[in-house]
Design an enzyme around this catalytic site. Sequence first.
Site, PDB file in Angstrom:
ATOM      1  N   ASP A 185      43.273  46.755 -62.332  1.00 48.57           N
ATOM      2  CA  ASP A 185      41.865  46.823 -62.728  1.00 48.57           C
ATOM      3  C   ASP A 185      41.442  45.416 -63.146  1.00 48.57           C
ATOM      4  OD1 ASP A 185      39.343  47.975 -63.549  1.00 48.57           O
ATOM      5  OD2 ASP A 185      40.021  47.777 -65.614  1.00 48.57           O
ATOM      6  N   SER A 186      40.143  45.219 -63.290  1.00 48.13           N
ATOM      7  CA  SER A 186      39.651  43.927 -63.769  1.00 48.13           C
ATOM      8  C   SER A 186      40.091  43.688 -65.214  1.00 48.13           C
ATOM      9  CB  SER A 186      38.121  43.909 -63.687  1.00 48.13           C
ATOM     10  OG  SER A 186      37.576  45.018 -64.374  1.00 48.13           O
ATOM     11  N   CYS A 217      39.801  50.140 -60.480  1.00 47.83           N
ATOM     12  CA  CYS A 217      38.491  49.549 -60.737  1.00 47.83           C
ATOM     13  C   CYS A 217      37.455  50.041 -59.718  1.00 47.83           C
ATOM     14  CB  CYS A 217      38.624  48.026 -60.642  1.00 47.83           C
ATOM     15  SG  CYS A 217      37.107  47.148 -60.972  1.00 47.83           S
ATOM     16  N   GLU A 272      34.177  48.657 -75.119  1.00 49.61           N
ATOM     17  CA  GLU A 272      35.206  47.708 -75.563  1.00 49.61           C
ATOM     18  C   GLU A 272      35.081  47.392 -77.048  1.00 49.61           C
ATOM     19  OE1 GLU A 272      35.710  44.490 -72.785  1.00 49.61           O
ATOM     20  OE2 GLU A 272      36.276  45.901 -71.209  1.00 49.61           O
ATOM     21  N   CYS A 288      32.549  54.014 -63.150  1.00 42.98           N
ATOM     22  CA  CYS A 288      33.086  52.821 -63.815  1.00 42.98           C
ATOM     23  C   CYS A 288      34.218  53.276 -64.728  1.00 42.98           C
ATOM     24  CB  CYS A 288      31.988  52.133 -64.624  1.00 42.98           C
ATOM     25  SG  CYS A 288      32.568  50.728 -65.590  1.00 42.98           S
ATOM     26  N   HIS A 322      35.144  52.516 -67.589  1.00 41.39           N
ATOM     27  CA  HIS A 322      34.883  52.687 -69.022  1.00 41.39           C
ATOM     28  C   HIS A 322      34.090  53.942 -69.380  1.00 41.39           C
ATOM     29  CE1 HIS A 322      36.010  48.511 -68.742  1.00 41.39           C
ATOM     30  NE2 HIS A 322      35.861  48.294 -70.042  1.00 41.39           N
TER      31      HIS A 322
END
Length: 262
Positions: A8-9, A71, A150, A182, A184
């Site tokens: 993932d990024s 991702c 985050e 996404c 997140h």
Amino acid sequence: MKPIGVFDSGVGGLTVARELFRQLPGEDIIYFGDIARVPYGIKSRETVIRFSIDNILFLLQHEVKLICVACNTVSSVALPVIRNHFKVPLVGVIAPAVREAVYATKNKRIGVIGTHGTIKSHTYETEIQHLDPEIKVFTRACPLFVPFVEEGWLKGNVVKDVAQTYLKPLKESRIDTLILGCTHYPLLKPVLQEVLGKSVVLIDSATQVAVEVKKILGTDGALNKKRRGKHKFYVSDNPGWFQELAGRFLGEKVKDVAKCIS
Ligand code: DGL
């Protein structure tokens, strides 16, 4: 047996890794988070493709038997271009979410939220309409959700206001299904559900991605069932920061985090 690679990024892909750990407890899994170069969601297509190739080559050094592209930005922007250039199976997060959403919608109106890169790629619309051309797709980039998650802002007035603003046009379009496109966004499920109402189905691809990985490995006779798998984490920068956030995404502490250059 060889390990499974996941990349993932950054840290968000742990929402997918978590489901792989749960459904494939016997597998050794190597996770790579490109902390030095995150976020990918605002980068150009060429850059996302270049970073993705770097990450795949890094995981191939660990002789992985399959790579899970956790991702959404990579899965929608880069995977359609690079998929056929590697022998190793590359499993992205788009197709499993799309299948579930197409199955779930009753009024054939699906919403998709993601990063700018994911939304601009139009991959979700293309895949949905490939399965059912009658479905109408409504999309919206929601870039502020990533820093909220985050920072641990998963509820409260600020997040709810932003969610209301982002989701207003989708609500007005009368979607009955929303793809959380996404890594997140699954952590924001309660607030998104509150804003959209209980009748809207939220689709998070992690469960179906793990089902697909299991199916591919099962067909290839490459499933590891007999033992407890080991999990190893690599990042391109700041292992301490990754470790701090990982608990929130995984629901457990991660110990083995190493810094590497991808
Ligand atoms: N992992 C990215 C995604 O799922 C979100 C973070 C980023 O922009 O890199 O699209």
